[in-house]
Design a protein around this motif. Structure first.
Motif, PDB file in Angstrom:
ATOM      1  N   UNK A 149      15.805   1.958 -23.252  1.00  0.00           N
ATOM      2  CA  UNK A 149      14.599   2.322 -23.919  1.00  0.00           C
ATOM      3  C   UNK A 149      13.489   1.578 -22.702  1.00  0.00           C
ATOM      4  N   UNK A 150      13.812   0.267 -22.498  1.00  0.00           N
ATOM      5  CA  UNK A 150      12.830  -0.329 -21.515  1.00  0.00           C
ATOM      6  C   UNK A 150      12.756   0.161 -20.094  1.00  0.00           C
ATOM      7  N   UNK A 151      13.748   0.593 -19.699  1.00  0.00           N
ATOM      8  CA  UNK A 151      13.789   1.160 -18.356  1.00  0.00           C
ATOM      9  C   UNK A 151      13.216   2.398 -18.290  1.00  0.00           C
ATOM     10  N   UNK A 152      13.172   3.494 -19.559  1.00  0.00           N
ATOM     11  CA  UNK A 152      12.240   4.459 -19.609  1.00  0.00           C
ATOM     12  C   UNK A 152      10.819   4.099 -19.413  1.00  0.00           C
ATOM     13  N   UNK A 153      10.431   2.953 -20.496  1.00  0.00           N
ATOM     14  CA  UNK A 153       8.980   2.701 -20.242  1.00  0.00           C
ATOM     15  C   UNK A 153       8.556   2.163 -19.116  1.00  0.00           C
ATOM     16  N   UNK A 154       9.427   1.417 -18.325  1.00  0.00           N
ATOM     17  CA  UNK A 154       9.089   0.840 -17.061  1.00  0.00           C
ATOM     18  C   UNK A 154       8.951   1.846 -16.073  1.00  0.00           C
ATOM     19  N   UNK A 155       9.654   3.021 -16.065  1.00  0.00           N
ATOM     20  CA  UNK A 155       9.588   3.978 -14.961  1.00  0.00           C
ATOM     21  C   UNK A 155       8.286   4.893 -15.341  1.00  0.00           C
ATOM     22  N   UNK A 156       7.799   4.813 -16.485  1.00  0.00           N
ATOM     23  CA  UNK A 156       6.400   5.536 -16.481  1.00  0.00           C
ATOM     24  C   UNK A 156       5.343   5.082 -15.808  1.00  0.00           C
ATOM     25  N   UNK A 157       4.366   5.656 -15.825  1.00  0.00           N
ATOM     26  CA  UNK A 157       3.273   5.374 -14.862  1.00  0.00           C
ATOM     27  C   UNK A 157       2.338   4.246 -15.783  1.00  0.00           C
ATOM     28  N   UNK A 158       2.064   3.096 -15.019  1.00  0.00           N
ATOM     29  CA  UNK A 158       1.119   2.276 -15.871  1.00  0.00           C
ATOM     30  C   UNK A 158      -0.123   2.847 -15.537  1.00  0.00           C
ATOM     31  N   UNK A 159      -1.143   2.246 -16.481  1.00  0.00           N
ATOM     32  CA  UNK A 159      -2.544   2.683 -16.526  1.00  0.00           C
ATOM     33  C   UNK A 159      -3.299   1.277 -16.905  1.00  0.00           C
ATOM     34  N   UNK A 160      -4.472   1.286 -16.325  1.00  0.00           N
ATOM     35  CA  UNK A 160      -5.369   0.263 -16.282  1.00  0.00           C
ATOM     36  C   UNK A 160      -6.724   0.806 -17.027  1.00  0.00           C
ATOM     37  N   UNK A 216     -14.803   2.899 -22.027  1.00  0.00           N
ATOM     38  CA  UNK A 216     -13.405   2.497 -21.551  1.00  0.00           C
ATOM     39  C   UNK A 216     -12.534   3.643 -21.522  1.00  0.00           C
ATOM     40  N   UNK A 217     -11.824   3.769 -20.459  1.00  0.00           N
ATOM     41  CA  UNK A 217     -10.705   4.941 -20.252  1.00  0.00           C
ATOM     42  C   UNK A 217      -9.452   4.333 -19.556  1.00  0.00           C
ATOM     43  N   UNK A 218      -8.595   4.919 -19.957  1.00  0.00           N
ATOM     44  CA  UNK A 218      -7.091   4.342 -19.412  1.00  0.00           C
ATOM     45  C   UNK A 218      -7.075   5.439 -18.126  1.00  0.00           C
ATOM     46  N   UNK A 219      -6.766   4.499 -16.999  1.00  0.00           N
ATOM     47  CA  UNK A 219      -6.570   5.472 -15.813  1.00  0.00           C
ATOM     48  C   UNK A 219      -5.242   4.858 -15.163  1.00  0.00           C
ATOM     49  N   UNK A 220      -4.582   5.909 -14.458  1.00  0.00           N
ATOM     50  CA  UNK A 220      -3.280   5.680 -13.566  1.00  0.00           C
ATOM     51  C   UNK A 220      -3.685   4.430 -12.652  1.00  0.00           C
ATOM     52  N   UNK A 221      -2.853   3.239 -12.979  1.00  0.00           N
ATOM     53  CA  UNK A 221      -3.276   1.909 -12.146  1.00  0.00           C
ATOM     54  C   UNK A 221      -3.205   2.182 -10.726  1.00  0.00           C
ATOM     55  N   UNK A 222      -2.296   3.021 -10.160  1.00  0.00           N
ATOM     56  CA  UNK A 222      -2.347   2.989  -8.520  1.00  0.00           C
ATOM     57  C   UNK A 222      -3.218   3.755  -8.166  1.00  0.00           C
ATOM     58  N   UNK A 223      -3.652   4.825  -8.818  1.00  0.00           N
ATOM     59  CA  UNK A 223      -5.060   5.660  -8.468  1.00  0.00           C
ATOM     60  C   UNK A 223      -6.249   4.857  -8.787  1.00  0.00           C
ATOM     61  N   UNK A 224      -6.356   4.158  -9.741  1.00  0.00           N
ATOM     62  CA  UNK A 224      -7.480   3.201  -9.881  1.00  0.00           C
ATOM     63  C   UNK A 224      -7.864   2.211  -8.847  1.00  0.00           C
ATOM     64  N   UNK A 225      -6.590   1.586  -8.342  1.00  0.00           N
ATOM     65  CA  UNK A 225      -6.756   0.482  -7.519  1.00  0.00           C
ATOM     66  C   UNK A 225      -6.924   0.997  -5.965  1.00  0.00           C
ATOM     67  N   UNK A 226      -6.581   2.356  -5.893  1.00  0.00           N
ATOM     68  CA  UNK A 226      -6.897   3.098  -4.716  1.00  0.00           C
ATOM     69  C   UNK A 226      -8.171   3.805  -4.452  1.00  0.00           C
ATOM     70  N   UNK A 227      -8.838   3.743  -5.563  1.00  0.00           N
ATOM     71  CA  UNK A 227     -10.098   4.477  -5.533  1.00  0.00           C
ATOM     72  C   UNK A 227     -11.253   3.698  -4.612  1.00  0.00           C
ATOM     73  N   UNK A 228     -11.856   4.629  -4.022  1.00  0.00           N
ATOM     74  CA  UNK A 228     -12.981   4.034  -2.970  1.00  0.00           C
ATOM     75  C   UNK A 228     -14.300   4.308  -3.697  1.00  0.00           C
ATOM     76  N   UNK A 229     -14.601   5.187  -4.554  1.00  0.00           N
ATOM     77  CA  UNK A 229     -15.827   5.649  -5.064  1.00  0.00           C
ATOM     78  C   UNK A 229     -15.918   6.221  -6.299  1.00  0.00           C
ATOM     79  N   UNK A 230     -16.899   5.834  -7.408  1.00  0.00           N
ATOM     80  CA  UNK A 230     -17.069   6.617  -8.580  1.00  0.00           C
ATOM     81  C   UNK A 230     -18.196   7.510  -8.552  1.00  0.00           C
ATOM     82  N   UNK A 231     -18.043   8.613  -9.476  1.00  0.00           N
ATOM     83  CA  UNK A 231     -19.020   9.501  -9.550  1.00  0.00           C
ATOM     84  C   UNK A 231     -18.965   9.967 -10.848  1.00  0.00           C
TER      85      UNK A 231
END
Length: 291
Positions: free
Chosen positions: A20-31, A73-88
């Motif tokens: 179960x933990x492995x399945x959770x860890x394999x899912x995308x993290x959000x920030x 406040x929004x939950x966003x994919x962590x990798x995408x959020x960390x890679x974002x260069x701009x907000x619109x």
């Protein structure tokens, strides 16, 4: 035997928990992405605000909202959020089959570290040099006794009509709209893109007179009908004249938040005489996006 069965059940439980933990860890993290915005107003029915982060040059939606009174406040994919260069921030139909952002973008800002400072000047227009002139007149009315019941955004100080509004070209998805505020109720003079041309309702206004459509500039004659308990013709002296910036399409009967020009018509204003407008109450909206 009982001890062996107990140990076997424990092993199964540990294995199940581990899977179960492995399945959770394999899912995308959000920030969390937090928006703090100043100056925005609620939209009309059927429209919402939508946030977007720009990742590798492509827009990724962060979610929609209508409440502008508190932080969002929004939950966003962590990798995408960390890679974002701009907000619109854009304005979208609440039922929207198009996955891409609309033309009507109201705020933009580049991320610097964990925060993007947002403003409308970089995406709508810069109104720091906006200015305006108008006259009181009713050119569509054959009765010359109602001249204080019309407002036209032109400058006749040279003896000939000239463009009265010095306004920047708007980004796609926006248009200008003139207003007169009657006892707290704003009534449109019409929408326009080019202040050197007549507004969009020049030929169809329900308030104008029957003697043509008026000069080729934005404006309105309030000589027929009524609104908000005010019967036309009336006297615009003491009323407030406003130029706003509106999203397009727009189904709200009220002015949008951006109002770069405004002026209360002087009590002693003379008809057919150029009157200078002042800076409006809201020339930009702003905020922050924090990841």
């Amino acid at each position: 035997m009982i001890k062996k069965m107990f140990l076997a059940l424990m092993a199964i439980g540990i294995f199940t928990t581990s899977c179960s933990n492995d399945d959770d860890n394999n899912g995308p993290s959000t920030s969390n992405l937090t928006l703090n915005l100043q100056g925005l107003e609620p939209l009309g029915a059927d429209y919402v605000y939508e946030g977007w982060i720009i990742v590798n040059g492509a827009p990724v939606s962060t979610g929609t909202f209508s409440d502008v009174t508190s932080a969002q406040v929004f939950e966003v994919n962590s990798d995408m959020l960390n890679s974002a260069t701009r907000f619109v921030l854009s304005i979208e139909p609440s039922v929207d089959p198009d996955p891409a952002p609309a033309d009507t973008k109201v705020l933009v800002g580049d991320f610097s570290g964990q925060r993007a400072t947002l403003n409308s000047e970089g995406i709508v227009a810069d109104f720091s040099s906006a200015s305006g002139t108008y006259i009181l007149a009713t050119p569509t009315d054959a009765d010359m006794t109602n001249e204080a019941s019309g407002v036209w955004f032109l400058d006749n100080s040279s003896g000939s009509p000239a463009t009265g509004l010095n306004l920047p070209t708007l980004s796609a998805g926006w248009q200008y709209e003139g207003w007169v505020v009657f006892d707290g109720t704003p009534v449109s003079t019409g929408t326009f893109i080019d202040p050197a041309m007549a507004d969009n309702n020049a030929a169809t206004s329900p308030y104008k007179g029957t003697s043509g459509n008026g000069p080729g500039y934005p404006g309105e004659d309030y000589v027929m009908g009524s609104v908000a308990g005010v019967t036309f013709p009336t006297d615009l002296k003491g009323r407030t004249v406003v130029i706003s910036v509106e999203p397009w399409p727009d189904n709200s009967p009220a002015p949008f938040a951006l109002k770069p020009l405004a002026h209360m018509v002087p009590a002693n204003a003379a008809d057919h005489t150029a009157i200078t407008m002042g800076t409006g109450p809201v020339v930009s909206v702003s905020g922050t996006a924090t990841r």
